[in-house]
Design a protein around this motif. Structure first.
Motif, PDB file in Angstrom:
ATOM      1  N   PRO A 279       0.976  -1.180  -0.057  1.00 26.22           N
ATOM      2  CA  PRO A 279      -0.023   0.288   0.137  1.00 26.22           C
ATOM      3  C   PRO A 279       0.822   1.341   0.129  1.00 26.22           C
ATOM      4  N   VAL A 280       0.310   2.366  -0.763  1.00 30.37           N
ATOM      5  CA  VAL A 280       1.059   3.344  -0.745  1.00 30.37           C
ATOM      6  C   VAL A 280       0.445   4.634  -0.075  1.00 30.37           C
ATOM      7  N   ASP A 281       1.037   5.315   1.014  1.00 28.71           N
ATOM      8  CA  ASP A 281       0.537   6.591   1.717  1.00 28.71           C
ATOM      9  C   ASP A 281       0.300   7.559   0.458  1.00 28.71           C
ATOM     10  N   ILE A 282      -0.846   8.034   0.276  1.00 28.60           N
ATOM     11  CA  ILE A 282      -1.126   9.288  -0.665  1.00 28.60           C
ATOM     12  C   ILE A 282      -1.433  10.485   0.340  1.00 28.60           C
ATOM     13  N   LEU A 283      -1.803  10.403   1.523  1.00 32.91           N
ATOM     14  CA  LEU A 283      -2.390  11.522   2.242  1.00 32.91           C
ATOM     15  C   LEU A 283      -1.281  12.672   2.610  1.00 32.91           C
ATOM     16  N   THR A 284      -0.104  12.057   2.896  1.00 33.84           N
ATOM     17  CA  THR A 284       0.896  12.894   3.283  1.00 33.84           C
ATOM     18  C   THR A 284       1.578  13.729   2.293  1.00 33.84           C
ATOM     19  N   PRO A 285       1.833  13.198   1.042  1.00 25.67           N
ATOM     20  CA  PRO A 285       2.058  13.898  -0.256  1.00 25.67           C
ATOM     21  C   PRO A 285       0.809  14.844  -0.506  1.00 25.67           C
ATOM     22  N   LEU A 286      -0.278  14.341  -0.439  1.00 25.10           N
ATOM     23  CA  LEU A 286      -1.371  15.421  -0.958  1.00 25.10           C
ATOM     24  C   LEU A 286      -1.327  16.678  -0.040  1.00 25.10           C
ATOM     25  N   GLU A 287      -1.328  16.478   1.440  1.00 25.70           N
ATOM     26  CA  GLU A 287      -1.151  17.642   2.248  1.00 25.70           C
ATOM     27  C   GLU A 287      -0.120  18.574   1.542  1.00 25.70           C
ATOM     28  N   LYS A 288       0.869  18.173   1.385  1.00 23.83           N
ATOM     29  CA  LYS A 288       2.326  18.828   0.700  1.00 23.83           C
ATOM     30  C   LYS A 288       2.069  19.686  -0.522  1.00 23.83           C
ATOM     31  N   ILE A 319      -3.644   1.832  -2.030  1.00 23.18           N
ATOM     32  CA  ILE A 319      -3.577   2.877  -1.358  1.00 23.18           C
ATOM     33  C   ILE A 319      -3.805   2.735   0.348  1.00 23.18           C
ATOM     34  N   ALA A 320      -2.745   2.999   0.958  1.00 23.40           N
ATOM     35  CA  ALA A 320      -3.008   2.814   2.532  1.00 23.40           C
ATOM     36  C   ALA A 320      -4.013   3.408   3.022  1.00 23.40           C
ATOM     37  N   PRO A 321      -5.031   2.650   3.923  1.00 24.48           N
ATOM     38  CA  PRO A 321      -5.995   3.300   4.443  1.00 24.48           C
ATOM     39  C   PRO A 321      -5.637   4.659   5.330  1.00 24.48           C
ATOM     40  N   GLY A 322      -6.760   5.320   5.525  1.00 17.77           N
ATOM     41  CA  GLY A 322      -6.566   6.782   6.277  1.00 17.77           C
ATOM     42  C   GLY A 322      -7.803   7.091   6.382  1.00 17.77           C
ATOM     43  N   ASP A 323      -7.735   8.417   6.854  1.00 12.05           N
ATOM     44  CA  ASP A 323      -9.100   9.208   6.894  1.00 12.05           C
ATOM     45  C   ASP A 323      -9.404  10.220   5.729  1.00 12.05           C
ATOM     46  N   PHE A 324     -10.223   9.463   4.838  1.00 10.60           N
ATOM     47  CA  PHE A 324     -10.363  10.264   3.640  1.00 10.60           C
ATOM     48  C   PHE A 324     -11.827  10.954   3.454  1.00 10.60           C
ATOM     49  N   HIS A 325     -12.332  11.171   4.466  1.00 11.48           N
ATOM     50  CA  HIS A 325     -13.921  11.662   4.940  1.00 11.48           C
ATOM     51  C   HIS A 325     -13.750  13.009   4.290  1.00 11.48           C
ATOM     52  N   GLU A 326     -12.825  13.969   4.805  1.00 13.61           N
ATOM     53  CA  GLU A 326     -12.810  15.094   4.383  1.00 13.61           C
ATOM     54  C   GLU A 326     -12.605  15.466   2.920  1.00 13.61           C
ATOM     55  N   ILE A 327     -11.662  14.811   2.506  1.00 12.28           N
ATOM     56  CA  ILE A 327     -11.587  14.803   1.046  1.00 12.28           C
ATOM     57  C   ILE A 327     -12.623  14.287   0.180  1.00 12.28           C
TER      58      ILE A 327
END
Length: 604
Positions: A279-288, A319-327
């Motif tokens: 899985p790939v973390d996409i939340l961190t690069p998205l923030e940046k 994709i690595a699971p995370g909090d995608f609710h706000e997105i």
């Protein structure tokens, strides 16, 4: 042997095993390994306490600095592995690491025995440990040690299959090996890749590996892939399966039941590419990336570009699971953006998130579905295409089932815009066609009444889409669920539905997708599996390096003890007699061989 040596060996036999095996005199060590192999061969109970005593000894013996002693140590290890059961796998890590460090650069016979030991560790249910040791082996600076490591992974995969030998770790090792300076390593890597294609399919392998390859390697592999065919089936079982099989045979002999292997057709194991990647973390690069500022911009191009960055990041296979609710709440607003380009990009981003997160996207998918269905009223082809792909991706990725979204569908098929009604039903038909029979049996009671009502719709496209849904249901579960509903239809509609269902059935039969099995097909598939189970190198998979065809191994007659069944030497399945080991022969060598045979036979 001198009298002095004989006396030394005689005295040494009184010592404990660990002292004999680590003795400073190599002849004592050699003799100790011979005795240990003989003793292990004589043990008939895999729970024998002596096996636990011997297990920890091999991490040192197989690393012996004397080549002949090392070979005898491997013989003792093989005898131990044959005598033991899966409980012996506790010693696998240390022994495998020692073999990798000391045996793979040895004499050909030593390497061969080392490979046999690796395969027996896999048989003893230590496949994960085996692959971990292979990760170290393929990083060896000496190419001579890397090729045997690739070959033994190839053999393990070919014999045990992906159910026992997980392909994920092998896929991770390959990209680095493709760029290895040694041509033999590269050739072996290509052969291993082709074997993977036999088990998990060409497309998943290409999808994962091709982006990490040089163009020349891609072209070479593409050419070789054309030669990959046949059904991949395991030819060897792990020890617990062997024991279970022997128990079943014993029961069958008592009851007279027939448990012939040939009576059962092997079903190929389907491998999901999703399970092969990390899985790939996409939340961190998205923030940046400035996503949050971009989606609030007044310029449509800035909003589009911000969402495009999300679409790009979300294109990761997993994709690595995370909090995608706000997105997703933001995407929900952007689906209805006044600018078509932004709306299309938001829809595509949702589709990518669904594919990459799968079940982890379930809650957000349910929240977004009503808006996506409502948006089907948009007539622009680019928007329709994006919506269609995203809705299909949500269902195929398991974000929800049609049972979960029945209320959303009911609302959509009553929408005042005919396009929403027709495209919703078209999507429902797709979902039914890509569901399994058990799921359709659960949902047809809810969806058949909806479709029957839509058959009276004033728009032809809606009526046609309803017919498509009913046809999909009938194709999956038969006509019975539709019989009561069909009674309410007029003759014209009955005929049209019958014609559609009939043509759909004929299509299934003529395309050969129906599950019809003939004994000939089973026999030919089994023959292919037998011919591929021979011991050979990974490079033999490449064109121009085909192995000699060997006769299929015949079964042993009569009953045998469970221990006797385990006495394999890293070769063929315990229930079959070992096939002779045959080296790869080049086509030119084969021609010479035929000439020699023709000349010799008349003389004989």
């Amino acid at each position: 042997m001198s009298t002095e040596d004989e006396k030394l060996l005689k005295e040494a036999k009184k010592l404990p095993w660990d002292e004999r095996l680590q003795h400073k005199n190599w002849k004592v060590r050699n003799d100790a390994n011979i005795d240990l192999a003989a003793l292990c061969d004589s043990i008939t109970d895999p729970k024998d306490a002596r096996l636990r005593e011997f297990g920890p000894l091999f991490k040192k013996t197989v690393a012996d600095s004397n080549a002949p002693v090392q070979e005898k140590a491997l013989d003792a290890l093989l005898a131990f592995q044959r005598a033991a059961d899966a409980d012996a796998s506790r010693y696998a890590k240390e022994v495998c690491d020692a073999i990798v460090a000391k045996c793979l650069t040895g004499r050909p016979k030593t390497v061969e025995k080392a490979q046999a030991a690796f395969l027996l560790w896999v048989e003893l249910e230590a496949a994960e440990v085996f692959l971990e040791s292979m990760e170290k082996a393929v990083k060896n600076k000496v190419a001579k040690a890397v090729v045997p490591a690739i070959d033994v992974m190839f053999q393990a995969l070919s014999e045990f299959g992906t159910k026992v030998v997980p392909p994920k770790k092998i896929l991770k090792m390959l990209p680095e090996l493709f760029d290895h300076p040694d041509q033999n390593v590269r050739a072996s890597s290509k052969g291993l890749t082709l074997e993977l294609c036999r088990w998990i399919g060409k497309e998943p392998v290409k999808s994962i590996l091709f982006e990490k390859m040089r163009d020349t390697m891609k072209k070479e592999l593409e050419a070789e892939l054309a030669n990959v065919s046949g059904i991949a089936k395991p030819t060897r079982k792990i020890r617990s399966e062997q024991e279970k099989e022997l128990e079943e045979e014993a029961v069958a002999e008592t009851t007279g039941a027939n448990t012939s292997e040939e009576a059962v057709a092997d079903v190929p194991v389907e491998i999901d590419e999703y399970d092969l990647v990390d899985p790939v973390d996409i939340l961190t690069p998205l923030e940046k990336s400035g996503f949050w500022d971009g989606v609030k911009a007044t310029k449509w191009s800035e909003r589009r570009d911000a969402v495009a960055e999300l679409t790009k990041l979300a294109s990761a296979k997993k994709i690595a699971p995370g909090d995608f609710h706000e997105i997703c709440r933001t995407l929900k607003k952007l689906i209805t953006d006044v600018n078509l380009a932004v709306s299309v990009e938001a829809t595509q981003a949702i589709g990518n998130l669904a594919r990459g997160l799968r079940a982890h996207f379930s809650g957000n998918a349910r929240m977004l579905l009503p808006v996506l269905l409502e948006k089907l009223k948009e007539k622009k082809p680019t928007m329709t295409e994006a919506l269609s792909q995203t809705l299909q991706a949500m269902h195929k990725s398991g974000c929800f089932t049609l049972i979960d979204v029945i209320e959303d569908v009911r609302v959509a098929v009553k929408n005042k815009v005919p396009l929403v009604r027709s495209l919703t039903l078209t999507w429902v038909a797709f979902c039914i066609e890509t569901s399994n029979k058990a799921t359709v049996l659960k949902l047809h009671k809810e969806y058949v009444p909806i479709c029957m009502e839509c058959l009276n719709d004033g728009t032809p496209e809606v009526r046609d889409a309803s017919f498509s849904v009913l046809t999909a249901i009938a194709k999956m579960v038969g006509m019975k669920p539709l019989e009561r509903s069909l009674e309410k239809l007029d003759d014209v509609r009955k005929k049209k539905l019958s014609d559609m269902i009939g043509s759909a059935s004929e299509t299934v039969l003529s395309s050969g997708t129906a599950p019809i099995t003939t004994s000939g097909a089973v026999t030919s598939a089994r023959g292919a599996a037998d011919s591929l189970s021979m011991k050979r190198s990974a490079a033999s998979m490449l064109s121009g390096k085909k192995p000699v065809q060997a006769a299929a191994a015949s079964k042993k007659s009569g009953t045998s003890k469970s221990t006797a069944a385990k006495k394999t030497d890293g070769g063929s399945q315990s229930k079959t007699s070992a096939a002779p080991e045959i080296e790869d022969v080049e086509p030119t060598e084969m021609s010479a061989l035929k000439v020699t045979v023709n000349l010799v036979l008349p003389i004989l």
